[in-house]
Design a protein around this motif. Sequence first.
Motif, short mmCIF file in Angstrom:
data_model
loop_
_atom_site.label_atom_id
_atom_site.label_comp_id
_atom_site.label_asym_id
_atom_site.label_seq_id
_atom_site.Cartn_x
_atom_site.Cartn_y
_atom_site.Cartn_z
N ARG A 171 0.91 -1.51 -0.06
CA ARG A 171 -0.10 0.08 0.01
C ARG A 171 0.58 1.24 -0.18
O ARG A 171 0.82 2.37 -1.07
CB ARG A 171 -1.28 -0.19 0.89
CG ARG A 171 -2.28 1.09 1.69
CD ARG A 171 -3.03 1.14 2.35
NE ARG A 171 -2.06 0.23 3.99
CZ ARG A 171 -2.20 1.17 4.43
NH1 ARG A 171 -1.14 2.33 4.58
NH2 ARG A 171 -1.41 0.36 5.39
N ARG A 172 1.89 1.20 0.65
CA ARG A 172 2.74 3.05 0.92
C ARG A 172 3.81 2.39 0.21
O ARG A 172 4.41 3.62 -0.13
CB ARG A 172 2.98 2.36 2.59
CG ARG A 172 2.27 2.91 3.83
CD ARG A 172 2.28 3.35 5.16
NE ARG A 172 2.91 4.50 4.43
CZ ARG A 172 3.11 5.91 4.91
NH1 ARG A 172 1.00 6.34 5.93
NH2 ARG A 172 3.94 7.43 4.95
N ARG A 173 4.85 1.31 -0.33
CA ARG A 173 5.44 1.67 -1.30
C ARG A 173 5.96 1.06 -2.09
O ARG A 173 6.50 1.01 -3.32
CB ARG A 173 6.90 0.65 -0.28
CG ARG A 173 6.59 2.02 1.19
CD ARG A 173 7.69 3.24 0.97
NE ARG A 173 8.43 3.16 0.01
CZ ARG A 173 9.02 3.72 -1.40
NH1 ARG A 173 7.90 4.60 -1.20
NH2 ARG A 173 9.22 3.97 -1.30
N GLY A 174 4.43 0.28 -2.87
CA GLY A 174 4.54 -0.47 -4.30
C GLY A 174 4.79 -1.46 -4.38
O GLY A 174 5.48 -1.99 -5.47
N VAL A 175 5.41 -2.34 -3.63
CA VAL A 175 6.46 -3.31 -3.37
C VAL A 175 5.82 -4.74 -3.76
O VAL A 175 4.09 -4.51 -3.81
CB VAL A 175 7.35 -3.92 -2.05
CG1 VAL A 175 8.17 -2.79 -1.99
CG2 VAL A 175 6.24 -4.21 -1.53
N VAL A 176 5.94 -5.43 -5.04
CA VAL A 176 5.21 -7.09 -4.76
C VAL A 176 5.57 -7.50 -3.21
O VAL A 176 6.28 -8.19 -3.00
CB VAL A 176 6.11 -7.95 -6.02
CG1 VAL A 176 5.04 -8.89 -6.43
CG2 VAL A 176 4.94 -6.83 -7.19
N ALA A 177 4.42 -7.56 -3.07
CA ALA A 177 4.50 -7.99 -1.12
C ALA A 177 3.99 -9.57 -0.91
O ALA A 177 2.76 -9.33 -0.70
CB ALA A 177 4.36 -7.67 -0.34
N ASP A 178 4.92 -10.89 -1.20
CA ASP A 178 4.39 -12.59 -0.85
C ASP A 178 4.57 -12.47 0.97
O ASP A 178 5.69 -12.51 1.15
CB ASP A 178 4.93 -13.08 -1.44
CG ASP A 178 4.89 -13.99 -1.62
OD1 ASP A 178 4.09 -14.51 -0.32
OD2 ASP A 178 4.74 -15.44 -1.87
N PRO A 179 3.53 -13.00 1.76
CA PRO A 179 3.78 -12.74 2.84
C PRO A 179 5.53 -14.07 2.79
O PRO A 179 5.43 -14.38 4.03
CB PRO A 179 2.82 -13.20 4.26
CG PRO A 179 1.93 -12.29 3.16
CD PRO A 179 2.53 -12.51 1.45
N GLU A 180 5.34 -15.08 2.15
CA GLU A 180 5.56 -16.47 2.64
C GLU A 180 7.88 -16.02 2.03
O GLU A 180 8.75 -16.63 2.00
CB GLU A 180 5.51 -17.44 1.16
CG GLU A 180 4.08 -18.54 1.33
CD GLU A 180 4.32 -18.85 3.05
OE1 GLU A 180 4.80 -19.74 2.64
OE2 GLU A 180 3.84 -17.97 3.87
N ARG A 181 7.73 -15.06 1.82
CA ARG A 181 8.35 -14.29 1.09
C ARG A 181 9.61 -13.33 2.22
O ARG A 181 10.57 -12.26 1.17
CB ARG A 181 8.77 -13.93 -0.51
CG ARG A 181 9.14 -15.48 -1.63
CD ARG A 181 8.64 -14.86 -2.63
NE ARG A 181 9.16 -14.00 -3.24
CZ ARG A 181 8.85 -13.40 -5.04
NH1 ARG A 181 8.03 -13.79 -5.29
NH2 ARG A 181 9.56 -12.37 -5.18
N ILE A 182 8.67 -12.70 3.11
CA ILE A 182 9.02 -11.33 3.72
C ILE A 182 10.16 -12.28 5.40
O ILE A 182 9.77 -13.59 5.65
CB ILE A 182 7.97 -11.10 4.08
CG1 ILE A 182 7.15 -9.86 3.16
CG2 ILE A 182 8.38 -9.90 5.95
CD1 ILE A 182 6.50 -9.15 3.85
N VAL A 183 10.58 -11.87 5.20
CA VAL A 183 12.07 -12.17 6.77
C VAL A 183 12.64 -11.13 7.60
O VAL A 183 12.62 -9.93 7.13
CB VAL A 183 13.46 -12.76 6.04
CG1 VAL A 183 14.40 -12.90 7.57
CG2 VAL A 183 12.87 -13.60 4.92
N VAL A 184 11.41 -11.13 9.05
CA VAL A 184 11.19 -10.53 9.84
C VAL A 184 13.27 -10.19 9.88
O VAL A 184 13.60 -10.88 11.04
CB VAL A 184 10.19 -10.42 10.93
CG1 VAL A 184 10.18 -9.34 12.31
CG2 VAL A 184 8.80 -10.85 10.74
N VAL A 185 13.86 -9.40 10.51
CA VAL A 185 15.36 -8.86 10.93
C VAL A 185 15.29 -7.84 11.69
O VAL A 185 14.18 -7.33 12.31
CB VAL A 185 16.01 -8.83 8.94
CG1 VAL A 185 15.92 -9.89 8.39
CG2 VAL A 185 15.36 -7.03 8.80
#
Length: 475
Positions: A171-185
């Motif tokens: 919504r804010r940055r226009g990324v293609v965001a798949d939760p399966e490919r997000i790593v919390v760091v």
Amino acid sequence: MTPPQTGPEKSGASSAWELLLPAASAPARARGRSLQAALREAVRSGRLAPGTRLPSSRDLAADLGVSRGLVTDAYEQLTAEGYLRSGRGSGTWVGAAARAARPQARDLAPRAPGARADFVAGTPDLSLFPRAAWAAAQRDVLTDLPHQELGYPDPRGLPRLRTALAGLLARRRGVVADPERIVVVSGVAQATALLGFALRARGMRAVGVEDPGSPQHTALYAAAGVACVPVPVDGEGLETERLRASGVRAVTVTPAHQFPTGIAYSARRRAELLDWARSVDGIVLEDDYDGDFRYDRAPVGALQGLDPEHVAYAGSVSKSLAPGLRLGWLLVPRAWTEEVVERKRTMDLGHPTLDQALFARFVERGDYDRQLRRCQRAYRERRDALVAALGEHFPGAEVSGIAAGLHAIVSLPARHGPRERFLARMTAAGVSVRPLTDYAHGAAPEEDVRLVLGYAHVTPARIHEGVRLMAEAAA
């Protein structure tokens, strides 16, 4: 109580027994542990020196008014730990293993101590941290969090947070965001290190970095065994022809608001960068460290949205909430996900679950969007204050780069040079500033005075006062 005396070798240790008096008067259930701790501290601190002979358990118990068994247990425990030594019929003595050392906790956090004005870039206004909203979210999470979520987490992060981040970033940055490919760091620093290890595992021993750029990249990549290759930045962004000539297949960039020059990559340069990545089957790490903060128009969307299979996207809450939270995210191309996640697993077994659940709730309830708007208003006002103060006190100064972020590049007229003399005067006046050359790999003309001035952490009134101090010192 009369200090025990067992011979001439004891005369120097009399004051040490005073440490045992509070232990003797401790509650009955804690008295044994207290006596052991007091004896241990007396040995560690040197109050009981190596070679000191201790009184018999009977004598010390009588002097302290405690049971003999309590003293016997303490002697046996400290003998087992190496603080004391004993021999049949020869008594109990202080051993030589322990060395007197008073523990000290130093604070190595980066600060500008004693500065009358601090314009060092990189720090947000920590007083804007939303304590009340954060505390409310924390109470809710502690009440509602299932017990099983306090166990070891998915190394990528809690599904709830990854889902919330996917929605936020799209919504804010226009990324293609798949939760399966997000790593919390734990911030962009860990994201960079994770990618560095993945690069090395694939046989890549070098990565391109912007010149000028963040000085942290060299150390972060070096820790993963990857060397940094500086690639010049011009008015449109990274020079892609120089990037091609470097031979690297990976590069780290800050395209939304280049650090530190303050430019936004042009559409042409963004396209060229992606063409390069595809042509070498490479990867771009997009560091979007302050991409949310633009003051003259809507922020430019993330580069990752144009090619999610060749761009890894990293961000954090360090500029929007607080760097001390150590909380960020890395959105990884599909082909890189498995090895990055496995490296995250072996590095720390995952980010703290309470922090993740708390931030997920913060995002879901709209608190994070409100915080971003609050920071946006404050930082825009402070940038305006800086530009106005420079216009008043440094006629002819030029502020370059887009109206965005937490810092500005300021070029002072030649009469304020040479650069080293100017910086020496600032130091003498107690004004903390950093020149652009601190972020560059190459040399700059000695007379060139270009400064990277951070303003986000400084109130408008203090900005005006600090610039006035700079002008007085430079005169």
